[in-house]
Design an enzyme around this catalytic site. Structure first.
Site, PDB file in Angstrom:
ATOM      1  N   ASP A 151      -8.391   5.500   1.310  1.00 41.58           N
ATOM      2  CA  ASP A 151      -8.039   5.005  -0.025  1.00 41.58           C
ATOM      3  C   ASP A 151      -9.269   4.329  -0.623  1.00 41.58           C
ATOM      4  O   ASP A 151     -10.383   4.440  -0.092  1.00 41.58           O
ATOM      5  CB  ASP A 151      -6.847   4.051   0.052  1.00 41.58           C
ATOM      6  CG  ASP A 151      -7.156   2.755   0.793  1.00 41.58           C
ATOM      7  OD1 ASP A 151      -8.278   2.625   1.362  1.00 41.58           O
ATOM      8  OD2 ASP A 151      -6.307   1.849   0.798  1.00 41.58           O
ATOM      9  N   GLU A 196       3.605   2.225   2.770  1.00 40.94           N
ATOM     10  CA  GLU A 196       2.403   2.849   2.210  1.00 40.94           C
ATOM     11  C   GLU A 196       2.632   3.339   0.783  1.00 40.94           C
ATOM     12  O   GLU A 196       1.751   3.227  -0.070  1.00 40.94           O
ATOM     13  CB  GLU A 196       1.930   4.002   3.102  1.00 40.94           C
ATOM     14  CG  GLU A 196       1.347   3.565   4.432  1.00 40.94           C
ATOM     15  CD  GLU A 196       0.109   2.701   4.295  1.00 40.94           C
ATOM     16  OE1 GLU A 196      -0.550   2.751   3.230  1.00 40.94           O
ATOM     17  OE2 GLU A 196      -0.201   1.963   5.246  1.00 40.94           O
ATOM     18  N   TYR A 232      -4.031  10.579   1.886  1.00 43.16           N
ATOM     19  CA  TYR A 232      -4.108   9.203   2.380  1.00 43.16           C
ATOM     20  C   TYR A 232      -2.840   8.807   3.135  1.00 43.16           C
ATOM     21  O   TYR A 232      -2.900   8.311   4.265  1.00 43.16           O
ATOM     22  CB  TYR A 232      -4.337   8.215   1.226  1.00 43.16           C
ATOM     23  CG  TYR A 232      -4.037   6.803   1.662  1.00 43.16           C
ATOM     24  CD1 TYR A 232      -4.926   6.111   2.475  1.00 43.16           C
ATOM     25  CD2 TYR A 232      -2.830   6.184   1.333  1.00 43.16           C
ATOM     26  CE1 TYR A 232      -4.631   4.833   2.938  1.00 43.16           C
ATOM     27  CE2 TYR A 232      -2.524   4.914   1.780  1.00 43.16           C
ATOM     28  CZ  TYR A 232      -3.430   4.239   2.585  1.00 43.16           C
ATOM     29  OH  TYR A 232      -3.129   2.985   3.053  1.00 43.16           O
TER      30      TYR A 232
END
Length: 390
Positions: free
Chosen positions: A156, A55, A138
């Site tokens: 996002d 991520e 996020y």
């Protein structure tokens, strides 16, 4: 006990869908994801470390670019402890080319934090995950939902685009205050049975189908739920104010070679942009002076036979006049590189050192063959390419 919306009275009065519609939406969407999800290396399992690294790498970076970097990173730093104890220069070298190097530094800081505060194990609640260095809402939602099956939204740009079209939300996605609206909507529709798959389905949908321009609505698995499609307003969402133009910064770089064929490199300060990385010496100048150098020092291009003839000791660009260096009469092509808030314009000059001269503590003579051992930012690679072409 997991929360569901079997009782419609739990839904906000102004919410457009019933609990039955929400459940059917989740079923349709997750079925599509199971059939169409992308085969990505970090989806092999839900190990929180793998999820976290992927991520962070995917921020501001295309999936295709990340894959090779992910494999190399996991090979070198397979565990949180390995990352926490890594030599930072080796870490940055592994990250080289991905850009936004603060991400790599924050990863290591967070790994050290996990070792010190969480006994080396990734924390398992959103409240604890968000306390880690470099992890915002996020990434917290992504780790919490994918690794620990918690119903936390991972919002996002892709997700905001999908949700804004789904409900025709007029909130400006560039404003931080709008995040609350998207968070509230997501918490109403997220699957409590498979929140990680639900978040990843939204990411995949936004990446491949619900694109910024000309979304492929005919292939969309949730088309029948989308208000923007029903009213043919897809192109009107999401609402986003114009991005602020990056500030122009003007610099001059010296590609200086000594009699041993070594090149002068300078290490950037420990704080700020491209911290601790190595470049040819650069100095910031005014735009007016930059333009003056461009015009005055754009002499005839040299080929290999003319190179020595194209050097002159009596003159040099004023910015380098204090160095015992013979400078080429011309600069190379302007090199530009855009950061999130800055646009660098760099004018490189080649010169040969006539003799040894005192260097700053952050400078070093380096043979070209040793360049791969140094951590270079993208702008340095561009300077090297410009120099080679010249």
């Amino acid at each position: 006990m997991k929360k569901t919306f079997e009782d419609s009275s739990k839904l906000p009065k102004d919410f457009e869908w019933s609990s039955t519609e929400i459940q059917q939406f989740q079923k349709d969407f997750l079925m599509w994801y199971q059939q169409e999800k992308r085969n990505l290396p970090w989806r092999i399992n839900t190990d929180p470390y793998r999820v976290w690294i992927s991520e962070i790498m995917l921020q501001q970076t295309r999936v295709d670019t990340v894959i090779d970097y992910y494999y190399r990173f996991m090979e070198k730093f397979p565990t949180i402890q390995a990352l926490a104890e890594a030599d930072q220069a080796e870490l940055l070298k592994t990250w080289e080319g991905l850009g936004y190097y603060s991400r790599a530094r924050n990863l290591q800081s967070a790994a050290q934090q996990i070792m010190a505060e969480f006994a080396g194990e990734m924390p398992q609640t959103a409240a604890e995950i968000v306390t880690l260095k470099g992890i915002g809402p996020y990434t917290t939602g992504a780790i919490a939902s994918i690794a620990f099956n918690l119903p936390e939204p991972a919002i996002d740009g892709n997700v905001m685009r999908v949700v804004s079209r789904l409900f025709c939300l007029s909130e400006d996605i560039s404003k931080p205050s709008s995040r609350k609206v998207f968070d509230e909507k997501m918490r109403l529709i997220i699957s409590y049975e498979a929140p990680g798959d639900f978040n990843q389905a939204l990411m995949d949908l936004g990446s491949a189908i619900c694109t910024p321009k000309k979304p492929d609505c005919q292939s969309c698995p949730i088309q029948k739920y989308c208000r923007a499609y029903a009213t043919q307003q897809q192109e009107n969402f999401p609402v986003k104010s114009k991005k602020i133009k990056p500030k122009d910064v003007f610099l001059v770089a010296g590609i200086i070679e000594n009699q041993a064929g070594e090149y002068l490199l300078a290490q950037r300060p420990a704080e700020g942009l491209i911290a601790n990385m190595w470049t040819f010496p650069m100095i910031e100048v005014s735009q007016e002076f930059f333009k003056e150098l461009q015009e005055k020092w754009q002499g005839p291009k040299a080929n290999d036979k003319q190179l020595t003839l194209d050097l002159v000791a009596e003159e040099s660009p004023a910015i380098f006049s204090n160095l015992p260096v013979v400078w080429q009469k011309r600069h190379f092509s302007e090199v530009t590189h855009v950061y999130s808030h800055l646009k660098w314009h760099v004018l490189p000059f080649y010169g040969r050192a006539l003799k040894n001269f005192p260097m700053q503590g952050n400078e070093m003579w380096v043979n070209q063959e040793a360049f791969p051992d140094f951590v270079f930012p993208k702008v340095q690679h561009k300077l090297i390419e410009s120099w080679k072409k010249s």
